[in-house]
Design a protein around this motif. Structure first.
Motif, PDB file in Angstrom:
ATOM      1  N   ASP A   5       0.855  -1.099  -0.010  1.00  0.00           N
ATOM      2  CA  ASP A   5      -0.025   0.125  -0.044  1.00  0.00           C
ATOM      3  C   ASP A   5       0.891   1.380   0.106  1.00  0.00           C
ATOM      4  O   ASP A   5       0.642   2.308  -0.657  1.00  0.00           O
ATOM      5  CB  ASP A   5      -1.021   0.084   1.121  1.00  0.00           C
ATOM      6  CG  ASP A   5      -2.076  -1.013   1.237  1.00  0.00           C
ATOM      7  OD1 ASP A   5      -2.416  -1.457   0.032  1.00  0.00           O
ATOM      8  OD2 ASP A   5      -2.364  -1.422   2.307  1.00  0.00           O
ATOM      9  N   ARG A   6       2.021   1.140   0.808  1.00  0.00           N
ATOM     10  CA  ARG A   6       2.758   2.516   0.651  1.00  0.00           C
ATOM     11  C   ARG A   6       4.346   1.972   0.669  1.00  0.00           C
ATOM     12  O   ARG A   6       4.687   1.097   0.538  1.00  0.00           O
ATOM     13  CB  ARG A   6       2.710   2.933   2.004  1.00  0.00           C
ATOM     14  CG  ARG A   6       1.456   3.399   2.374  1.00  0.00           C
ATOM     15  CD  ARG A   6       1.473   4.442   3.452  1.00  0.00           C
ATOM     16  NE  ARG A   6       1.861   3.739   4.915  1.00  0.00           N
ATOM     17  CZ  ARG A   6       1.924   4.277   5.911  1.00  0.00           C
ATOM     18  NH1 ARG A   6       1.918   5.584   6.249  1.00  0.00           N
ATOM     19  NH2 ARG A   6       2.493   3.339   7.139  1.00  0.00           N
ATOM     20  N   LYS A   7       5.104   3.125   0.192  1.00  0.00           N
ATOM     21  CA  LYS A   7       6.532   3.050   0.005  1.00  0.00           C
ATOM     22  C   LYS A   7       7.218   4.056   0.899  1.00  0.00           C
ATOM     23  O   LYS A   7       6.361   5.036   1.475  1.00  0.00           O
ATOM     24  CB  LYS A   7       7.028   3.238  -1.518  1.00  0.00           C
ATOM     25  CG  LYS A   7       6.639   5.009  -2.046  1.00  0.00           C
ATOM     26  CD  LYS A   7       7.077   4.888  -3.380  1.00  0.00           C
ATOM     27  CE  LYS A   7       8.465   5.006  -3.407  1.00  0.00           C
ATOM     28  NZ  LYS A   7       9.157   5.273  -4.852  1.00  0.00           N
ATOM     29  N   CYS A   8       8.423   4.209   0.941  1.00  0.00           N
ATOM     30  CA  CYS A   8       9.132   5.014   1.972  1.00  0.00           C
ATOM     31  C   CYS A   8      10.299   5.551   1.265  1.00  0.00           C
ATOM     32  O   CYS A   8      10.928   4.949   0.593  1.00  0.00           O
ATOM     33  CB  CYS A   8       9.821   4.437   3.166  1.00  0.00           C
ATOM     34  SG  CYS A   8      10.506   5.369   4.388  1.00  0.00           S
ATOM     35  N   VAL A   9      10.389   6.835   1.337  1.00  0.00           N
ATOM     36  CA  VAL A   9      11.615   7.660   0.664  1.00  0.00           C
ATOM     37  C   VAL A   9      12.244   8.468   1.830  1.00  0.00           C
ATOM     38  O   VAL A   9      11.560   9.173   2.560  1.00  0.00           O
ATOM     39  CB  VAL A   9      10.919   8.713  -0.349  1.00  0.00           C
ATOM     40  CG1 VAL A   9      12.088   9.630  -0.724  1.00  0.00           C
ATOM     41  CG2 VAL A   9      10.061   7.950  -1.642  1.00  0.00           C
ATOM     42  N   SER A  10      13.377   8.059   1.799  1.00  0.00           N
ATOM     43  CA  SER A  10      14.013   8.596   3.050  1.00  0.00           C
ATOM     44  C   SER A  10      15.292   9.590   2.383  1.00  0.00           C
ATOM     45  O   SER A  10      15.995   9.395   1.463  1.00  0.00           O
ATOM     46  CB  SER A  10      14.773   7.373   3.750  1.00  0.00           C
ATOM     47  OG  SER A  10      15.717   8.014   4.700  1.00  0.00           O
ATOM     48  N   VAL A  11      15.405  10.899   3.150  1.00  0.00           N
ATOM     49  CA  VAL A  11      16.239  12.062   2.539  1.00  0.00           C
ATOM     50  C   VAL A  11      16.903  12.476   3.791  1.00  0.00           C
ATOM     51  O   VAL A  11      16.403  12.988   4.741  1.00  0.00           O
ATOM     52  CB  VAL A  11      15.536  13.068   1.759  1.00  0.00           C
ATOM     53  CG1 VAL A  11      16.403  14.184   1.763  1.00  0.00           C
ATOM     54  CG2 VAL A  11      14.623  12.617   0.906  1.00  0.00           C
ATOM     55  N   ARG A  12      18.404  12.097   3.793  1.00  0.00           N
ATOM     56  CA  ARG A  12      19.088  12.463   4.890  1.00  0.00           C
ATOM     57  C   ARG A  12      19.848  14.125   4.588  1.00  0.00           C
ATOM     58  O   ARG A  12      20.340  14.181   3.550  1.00  0.00           O
ATOM     59  CB  ARG A  12      20.451  11.617   5.070  1.00  0.00           C
ATOM     60  CG  ARG A  12      21.375  12.088   6.027  1.00  0.00           C
ATOM     61  CD  ARG A  12      22.348  11.112   6.230  1.00  0.00           C
ATOM     62  NE  ARG A  12      23.687  11.566   6.872  1.00  0.00           N
ATOM     63  CZ  ARG A  12      24.248  11.016   7.737  1.00  0.00           C
ATOM     64  NH1 ARG A  12      24.253   9.690   7.952  1.00  0.00           N
ATOM     65  NH2 ARG A  12      25.336  11.421   8.395  1.00  0.00           N
ATOM     66  N   ASP A  13      19.474  14.869   5.527  1.00  0.00           N
ATOM     67  CA  ASP A  13      20.171  16.336   5.426  1.00  0.00           C
ATOM     68  C   ASP A  13      19.712  17.103   4.166  1.00  0.00           C
ATOM     69  O   ASP A  13      20.454  17.513   3.324  1.00  0.00           O
ATOM     70  CB  ASP A  13      21.689  16.172   5.279  1.00  0.00           C
ATOM     71  CG  ASP A  13      22.313  16.023   6.754  1.00  0.00           C
ATOM     72  OD1 ASP A  13      21.623  16.148   7.660  1.00  0.00           O
ATOM     73  OD2 ASP A  13      23.469  15.294   6.758  1.00  0.00           O
ATOM     74  N   LEU A  14      18.348  17.172   4.096  1.00  0.00           N
ATOM     75  CA  LEU A  14      17.808  17.809   3.082  1.00  0.00           C
ATOM     76  C   LEU A  14      18.452  19.427   3.071  1.00  0.00           C
ATOM     77  O   LEU A  14      18.492  19.992   4.312  1.00  0.00           O
ATOM     78  CB  LEU A  14      16.473  17.944   3.299  1.00  0.00           C
ATOM     79  CG  LEU A  14      15.550  18.869   2.074  1.00  0.00           C
ATOM     80  CD1 LEU A  14      15.585  18.228   0.520  1.00  0.00           C
ATOM     81  CD2 LEU A  14      13.947  19.008   2.539  1.00  0.00           C
ATOM     82  N   THR A  15      18.635  20.003   2.020  1.00  0.00           N
ATOM     83  CA  THR A  15      19.047  21.262   1.880  1.00  0.00           C
ATOM     84  C   THR A  15      18.119  22.125   1.190  1.00  0.00           C
ATOM     85  O   THR A  15      17.971  21.910  -0.028  1.00  0.00           O
ATOM     86  CB  THR A  15      20.570  21.448   1.159  1.00  0.00           C
ATOM     87  OG1 THR A  15      21.440  20.746   2.026  1.00  0.00           O
ATOM     88  CG2 THR A  15      21.014  22.902   1.267  1.00  0.00           C
ATOM     89  N   LEU A  16      17.668  23.024   1.900  1.00  0.00           N
ATOM     90  CA  LEU A  16      16.688  24.122   1.073  1.00  0.00           C
ATOM     91  C   LEU A  16      17.347  25.305   0.682  1.00  0.00           C
ATOM     92  O   LEU A  16      18.268  25.997   1.574  1.00  0.00           O
ATOM     93  CB  LEU A  16      15.538  24.269   1.796  1.00  0.00           C
ATOM     94  CG  LEU A  16      14.527  23.176   2.268  1.00  0.00           C
ATOM     95  CD1 LEU A  16      13.401  23.392   2.970  1.00  0.00           C
ATOM     96  CD2 LEU A  16      14.084  22.690   1.129  1.00  0.00           C
ATOM     97  N   ASN A  17      17.257  25.834  -0.437  1.00  0.00           N
ATOM     98  CA  ASN A  17      17.870  27.209  -0.746  1.00  0.00           C
ATOM     99  C   ASN A  17      16.721  27.941  -1.566  1.00  0.00           C
ATOM    100  O   ASN A  17      15.847  27.366  -2.118  1.00  0.00           O
ATOM    101  CB  ASN A  17      19.167  26.954  -1.271  1.00  0.00           C
ATOM    102  CG  ASN A  17      19.088  25.896  -2.451  1.00  0.00           C
ATOM    103  OD1 ASN A  17      18.413  26.073  -3.377  1.00  0.00           O
ATOM    104  ND2 ASN A  17      20.259  25.102  -2.496  1.00  0.00           N
ATOM    105  N   ALA A  18      17.393  28.939  -2.238  1.00  0.00           N
ATOM    106  CA  ALA A  18      16.537  29.694  -3.217  1.00  0.00           C
ATOM    107  C   ALA A  18      15.998  29.199  -4.620  1.00  0.00           C
ATOM    108  O   ALA A  18      15.124  29.250  -4.985  1.00  0.00           O
ATOM    109  CB  ALA A  18      17.239  31.271  -3.311  1.00  0.00           C
ATOM    110  N   ASP A  19      17.030  28.032  -4.802  1.00  0.00           N
ATOM    111  CA  ASP A  19      16.667  27.661  -6.071  1.00  0.00           C
ATOM    112  C   ASP A  19      15.891  26.512  -5.906  1.00  0.00           C
ATOM    113  O   ASP A  19      15.167  26.230  -6.718  1.00  0.00           O
ATOM    114  CB  ASP A  19      18.256  26.999  -6.627  1.00  0.00           C
ATOM    115  CG  ASP A  19      19.269  28.077  -7.145  1.00  0.00           C
ATOM    116  OD1 ASP A  19      18.703  29.225  -7.268  1.00  0.00           O
ATOM    117  OD2 ASP A  19      20.300  27.988  -6.922  1.00  0.00           O
TER     118      ASP A  19
END
Length: 347
Positions: free
Chosen positions: A81-95
């Motif tokens: 029914d579901r899957k998992c997406v794991s993101v370590r140390d996401l970086t958010l910036n203006a782009d």
């Protein structure tokens, strides 16, 4: 998906993960050990082990592109029914900030996204991070793992020792925290070592003292005690150890200055008829430092306030010298220790 309340305990977060009532998790904070453990727990509860290769995708948040993230969260799970997406140390910036926020907001219920920040911490001054935290709070879970109080850490170590088939009482667990520091990553490693070395599974204070290296705070505390007791040989030996162990002399001075600040605060409290330990109840910055306040009240009992002020002045001048003088910093520290012992002799 139902919305989850903002203010949560770890127990509540565990229940949410177990029951699968959220599909977005944002874990961050100073206690990186718990950040990682909860991220692993989400993946374990979401994806069956036999389908790990199909339904679990991992990304490095500092290199993942919005296109890669969008493709991952939109892809349908296989035989689940579901899957998992794991993101370590996401970086958010203006782009990428606006695009990533839109991807997360429009994410289908078939995906569980866990963002876990180990070294890149959310900058709450920036709108992108503020918006992501709000989105996680409304769509799932946003949890900041702060450093635990020493007493709580000691209880975790006791439970950890028990799970490993060993025994560790609260007093010795607290001593281990004092010895190593209040970082669970370091402490769990030391606990594993102690359990391997413990005779008949009994972790004793002697074993902790022998097997576990002291953190800088504990080592400098020994230095301050040697100074106050005017044990010159012991004080200089400790300085020599710091040098051979490549400790930062400015860091050593900072901790030593902090110890003297505790002496001064305890002395002022005593003059006002207030037990030093009560400072921890009155001021949040002292919480968990009751042992330091108690020791400071004892060790500084024979020193007057004027002498303690002089000692703080000596330490402040040393700090300026270390940061502006190209000479040997360890010689400067030896001279400082000599001056502090001379003032301690005067009481």
């Amino acid at each position: 998906m139902e919305c989850i309340a903002v203010a949560m305990t770890e127990t509540q977060v565990k229940d949410i993960i177990k029951n699968g009532t959220a599909n977005l998790y944002l874990f961050y904070g100073a206690e990186s050990y718990l950040v990682e453990q909860y991220a692993r727990l989400v993946a374990k509860q979401t994806v069956e082990e036999d389908f790990d290769a199909f339904n679990f995708q991992r990304f490095d948040g500092q290199s993942v592109t919005p296109e890669q993230l969008e493709e991952a969260v939109e892809a349908l799970p296989m035989m689940s029914d579901r899957k998992c997406v794991s993101v370590r140390d996401l970086t958010l910036n203006a782009d990428n900030g606006e695009r990533i926020l839109r991807i997360v907001e429009q994410m289908p219920d078939t995906c569980v996204l866990v963002l876990w920040q180990m070294t890149v911490q959310p900058d709450k001054r920036k709108n992108a991070w503020k918006d992501l935290i709000k989105l996680a709070e409304s769509k799932g879970v946003a949890m900041e793992f702060k450093r635990k109080e020493p007493a709580d850490t000691a209880k975790l170590l006791m439970a950890g020792a028990k799970r490993r088939g060993c025994s560790l009482d609260f007093t010795d667990a607290s001593y281990l925290v004092e010895q190593v520091g209040n970082d669970l990553n370091l402490l769990i490693g030391e606990l594993d070592k102690l359990c391997a070395l413990a005779v008949n599974g009994d972790i004793t204070r002697k074993l902790i003292y022998t097997a576990c290296p002291k953190n800088l705070e504990s080592k400098v505390f020994d230095l301050s005690k040697a100074i106050l007791r005017r044990k010159a040989g012991e004080a200089y030996d400790l300085l020599h150890q710091f040098r051979t162990q490549r400790e930062d002399p400015v860091g050593v001075l900072a901790v030593l200055s902090g110890d003297y600040a505790y002496l001064y605060r305890a002395k002022v409290a005593a003059g006002a008829g207030v037990p030093a330990e009560r400072l921890a109840a009155e001021f949040k910055s002292y919480k968990g430092k009751e042992w330091k306040l108690k020791n400071a009240a004892r060790d500084g009992a024979r020193m007057s306030l004027p002498v303690l002020r002089d000692c703080l002045d000596i330490l402040a001048k040393t700090d300026l010298t270390l940061k502006s003088n190209p000479g040997d910093p360890w010689v400067v520290l030896e001279q400082t220790v000599t001056r502090l012992m001379a003032r301690a002799a005067e009481g």
